[in-house]
Design an enzyme around this catalytic site. Structure first.
Site, PDB file in Angstrom:
ATOM      1  N   HIS A   1      -2.536  -4.791   2.209  1.00  0.00           N
ATOM      2  CA  HIS A   1      -3.736  -4.399   2.814  1.00  0.00           C
ATOM      3  C   HIS A   1      -3.915  -4.487   3.964  1.00  0.00           C
ATOM      4  O   HIS A   1      -5.041  -3.978   4.839  1.00  0.00           O
ATOM      5  CB  HIS A   1      -4.605  -5.678   2.108  1.00  0.00           C
ATOM      6  CG  HIS A   1      -6.123  -5.703   2.507  1.00  0.00           C
ATOM      7  ND1 HIS A   1      -6.901  -4.664   1.852  1.00  0.00           N
ATOM      8  CD2 HIS A   1      -7.082  -6.360   3.101  1.00  0.00           C
ATOM      9  CE1 HIS A   1      -8.164  -4.619   2.523  1.00  0.00           C
ATOM     10  NE2 HIS A   1      -8.449  -6.020   3.071  1.00  0.00           N
TER      11      HIS A   1
ATOM     12  N   ASP B   1       0.698  -1.304   0.062  1.00  0.00           N
ATOM     13  CA  ASP B   1      -0.047   0.027   0.032  1.00  0.00           C
ATOM     14  C   ASP B   1       0.723   1.159  -0.098  1.00  0.00           C
ATOM     15  O   ASP B   1       1.733   1.544   0.786  1.00  0.00           O
ATOM     16  CB  ASP B   1      -0.951   0.086   1.439  1.00  0.00           C
ATOM     17  CG  ASP B   1      -1.955  -0.923   1.281  1.00  0.00           C
ATOM     18  OD1 ASP B   1      -2.985  -0.843   1.897  1.00  0.00           O
ATOM     19  OD2 ASP B   1      -1.519  -2.268   0.633  1.00  0.00           O
TER      20      ASP B   1
ATOM     21  N   ASP C   1      -3.878  -0.198  -3.831  1.00  0.00           N
ATOM     22  CA  ASP C   1      -4.231   0.934  -2.715  1.00  0.00           C
ATOM     23  C   ASP C   1      -3.131   2.088  -2.826  1.00  0.00           C
ATOM     24  O   ASP C   1      -2.451   2.478  -1.965  1.00  0.00           O
ATOM     25  CB  ASP C   1      -4.051   0.209  -1.202  1.00  0.00           C
ATOM     26  CG  ASP C   1      -5.144  -0.460  -0.951  1.00  0.00           C
ATOM     27  OD1 ASP C   1      -5.181  -0.911   0.420  1.00  0.00           O
ATOM     28  OD2 ASP C   1      -5.929  -0.723  -1.581  1.00  0.00           O
TER      29      ASP C   1
ATOM     30  N   ASN D   1      -8.125  -2.737  -3.003  1.00  0.00           N
ATOM     31  CA  ASN D   1      -9.633  -2.630  -2.370  1.00  0.00           C
ATOM     32  C   ASN D   1      -9.945  -1.051  -2.452  1.00  0.00           C
ATOM     33  O   ASN D   1     -11.050  -0.596  -2.565  1.00  0.00           O
ATOM     34  CB  ASN D   1     -10.109  -3.120  -0.979  1.00  0.00           C
ATOM     35  CG  ASN D   1      -9.026  -2.477  -0.010  1.00  0.00           C
ATOM     36  OD1 ASN D   1      -8.012  -2.353  -0.010  1.00  0.00           O
ATOM     37  ND2 ASN D   1     -10.086  -2.107   1.100  1.00  0.00           N
ATOM     38  N   HIS D   2      -8.931  -0.192  -2.431  1.00  0.00           N
ATOM     39  CA  HIS D   2      -9.201   1.108  -2.515  1.00  0.00           C
ATOM     40  C   HIS D   2      -9.307   1.725  -4.041  1.00  0.00           C
ATOM     41  O   HIS D   2      -9.525   2.880  -4.228  1.00  0.00           O
ATOM     42  CB  HIS D   2      -8.092   1.813  -1.891  1.00  0.00           C
ATOM     43  CG  HIS D   2      -8.176   1.863  -0.354  1.00  0.00           C
ATOM     44  ND1 HIS D   2      -9.070   3.153   0.345  1.00  0.00           N
ATOM     45  CD2 HIS D   2      -7.981   0.870   0.478  1.00  0.00           C
ATOM     46  CE1 HIS D   2      -8.961   2.721   1.584  1.00  0.00           C
ATOM     47  NE2 HIS D   2      -8.485   1.682   1.819  1.00  0.00           N
TER      48      HIS D   2
ATOM     49  N   HIS E   1      -1.041   4.694  -0.443  1.00  0.00           N
ATOM     50  CA  HIS E   1      -1.917   5.758   0.091  1.00  0.00           C
ATOM     51  C   HIS E   1      -1.813   6.986  -0.071  1.00  0.00           C
ATOM     52  O   HIS E   1      -1.731   7.789   1.034  1.00  0.00           O
ATOM     53  CB  HIS E   1      -2.363   5.108   1.438  1.00  0.00           C
ATOM     54  CG  HIS E   1      -3.381   3.891   1.587  1.00  0.00           C
ATOM     55  ND1 HIS E   1      -4.486   3.942   1.026  1.00  0.00           N
ATOM     56  CD2 HIS E   1      -3.221   2.715   2.271  1.00  0.00           C
ATOM     57  CE1 HIS E   1      -5.127   2.721   1.247  1.00  0.00           C
ATOM     58  NE2 HIS E   1      -4.436   2.179   1.932  1.00  0.00           N
TER      59      HIS E   1
END
Lengths: 278, 288
Positions: free
Chosen positions: A210, A55, A83, A115-116, A57
């Protein structure tokens, strides 16, 4: 850098033209990468050596540190497990930078879907708000979410295996087989099902992201699964290290660790007024 | 989400938040207010949870992020929740205990993920709301509910977050108000309405926060954030930084209520976990 900063002293019409060009380029970049991704198969084989990342982000400055740690594209081959967006300031810069790398060196970087990478999730966790704040409209968000739809779910290092789904939300846990996930989406899966899966599909290791990991990476289930997390000092409070997993070949792996870049190397976005307070 | 917005639960919950918001307007934490037996019992309940933290120190075991001792602490609450609630609820209302206890258990974070977020905080508000609905807490208790009970709850939650290194649950990162809490900012800003000299711009001033945090929940929240987060405030808490430029506390308060409704109460990832029952029912609002 925000476009606003560039426009001090610039005539209004020129700033509008620049923004219009930006959207044009962004749309073209997204369309170009969509075409590239459509050519790739659902199960994309990738050759070693390759570095696997978790990730991000929107932590753009830390992404730069990631590349300093692992080597720049195309010298280093990368797989990003998704992500890219939400939570951080620079989701747009992060994602478009990765898209540009993909456009330039399509066989040296693989982008997977987390999932983002979803319209619903990005409207909750910040990417949509970022696009609105920066440009006053949702154009950038729309172009990027189009790419999300096409991103691969998984990759595999040169061995054939069967398709699977729902992994963008699930987590490994010390449960018997499967259990309901406290996230409200996906499942918890235990050592038994992991062993079975790895055995049936003749795999050596499942790499996933995740979940925040304090030490940057964490092996589980007798080293059949590893969580790789690439966002250091998550939310400016977690104080965690980030990692990337370097695979020299299928049998040789080495985690590389990195920390968040110091404050002096970051730019703080300017003050804005959220609509709630007008 | 439509069903939730039209439900009795939503109306009761938001009504509860707004009533308390009015009740604490312009008042310091040191304001003199009535403390009923029910309030004392709730504080004692929270003190028990606090004591359990002391009795369950962090363990030196490998973990992904949060400390696994949290699960041991939570296990105690899981087992004892109904007994704890029974100490607060009079015997003639004992039938409500199981339902109310669920909200208490939901209000301290998640045991599997060792995380905490505004959804858990909302569960505590729902817990208090239920106690009002069954008559354990009354109109007179308004100020004490926020200044004594909720404030104590925050102290316990902060201790949990620190002791067990809890992860933010579903944080919106720099696009959200705070990783863990929201309600103390709402009620906290109401406290500061019409303050003679403290304006929103002062809450980013270290001196102003240090001098006034014991009287004002909002400032206590800011203090905790600056303790736990690294880097410049403008960077790690950009939404709050933006809010410090709002001209009045009244506008801050109104804006935060709007933001709470939109960002917490109307977001599926938060509300999917909300529990409905006979006290906070999902059925549509019934007209009086």
């Amino acid at each position: 850098k925000f476009f606003k900063d560039l426009f001090i002293g610039v005539p209004w019409w020129l700033s509008q033209l620049s923004v219009a060009f930006y959207f044009l380029f962004l749309q073209r970049l997204c369309d170009y990468v969509c075409d590239l991704l459509l050519e790739e198969s659902n199960v994309q084989p990738v050759s070693t050596p390759v570095t696997v990342c978790g990730d991000i982000h929107g932590q753009f400055y830390d992404l730069c540190e990631l590349f300093r740690t692992g080597g720049q594209v195309p010298d280093t081959n990368y797989i990003f497990m998704g992500d890219f967006v939400d939570r951080g300031y620079y989701s747009l810069e992060t994602f478009t930078y990765l898209l540009a790398l993909k456009a330039k060196w399509p066989d040296r970087i693989t982008l997977l879907r987390g999932n983002h990478e979803s319209r619903q999730i990005t409207q909750v966790y910040g990417f949509y708000d970022e696009c609105q704040t920066k440009y006053g409209n949702a154009n950038a968000w729309r172009y990027c979410t189009k790419v999300f739809d096409i991103l691969l779910l998984y990759f595999q290092l040169c061995y054939p295996f069967r398709a699977f789904c729902d992994l963008v939300w699930s987590d490994p846990e010390d449960v018997d087989t499967w259990a309901i996930s406290p996230r409200g989406a996906g499942w918890l899966f235990g050592a038994k099902v992991t062993n079975e899966f790895v055995h049936i599909n003749n795999l050596k290791l499942i790499c996933r992201a995740h979940q925040l990991v304090h030490e940057g990476y964490k092996f589980m289930f007798d080293e059949k699964l590893v969580t790789v997390w690439s966002a250091p000092n998550y939310c400016y409070r977690c104080g965690n290290i980030a990692s990337i997993m370097v695979f020299k070949d299928v049998n040789t792996r080495e985690p590389k660790l990195f920390r968040a870049v110091p404050d002096s190397e970051r730019v703080i976005p300017p003050r804005t007024t959220t609509p709630y307070f007008l | 989400m439509g069903k939730w917005k039209r439900s009795q639960a939503y109306a009761d919950y938001i009504g509860f938040i707004l009533t308390l918001n009015e009740g604490v307007k312009g008042k310091k934490l040191t304001f003199e207010y009535k403390v009923s037996e029910a309030i004392e019992k709730l504080v004692a309940l929270l003190n028990t949870l606090d004591r359990w933290i002391d009795e369950t120190p962090p363990v030196d075991q490998p973990s992904r992020f949060g400390n696994k001792a949290y699960r041991t602490w939570y296990g105690k609450l899981d087992e004892e929740a109904e007994n704890l609630v029974a100490t607060v609820v009079p015997t003639h209302l004992a039938a409500a205990v199981p339902e109310v206890a669920v909200y208490l258990k939901e209000s301290v974070g998640n045991s599997t993920r060792i995380d905490y977020g505004t959804g858990h905080e909302a569960a505590f508000a729902a817990f208090l709301c239920c106690l009002c609905k069954i008559g354990v807490l009354r109109v007179d208790d308004q100020i004490a509910i926020v200044f004594k009970v909720f404030n104590r709850y925050l102290e316990v939650m902060r201790k949990l977050q620190k002791t067990y290194r809890m992860e933010p649950a579903g944080s919106q990162g720099v696009w959200g108000l705070d990783d863990f809490q929201f309600l103390p900012f709402i009620w906290g800003s109401s406290q500061l309405i019409d303050h003679p000299y403290l304006e929103p711009r002062h809450f980013v001033d270290e001196k102003a926060v240090n001098e006034n945090h014991k009287d004002y929940m909002f400032l206590e929240c800011i203090l905790f954030i600056t303790e736990m987060k690294t880097g410049p405030f403008a960077e790690h808490s950009n939404q709050l930084w933006n809010i410090s430029a709002v001209p009045s506390w009244s506008k801050v308060n109104q804006g935060l209520i709007r933001m709470y409704k939109a960002e917490c109460l109307e977001k599926f990832p938060v509300i999917q976990h909300f529990k409905f029952g006979s006290l906070l029912p999902i059925h549509p609002v019934t007209s009086c």
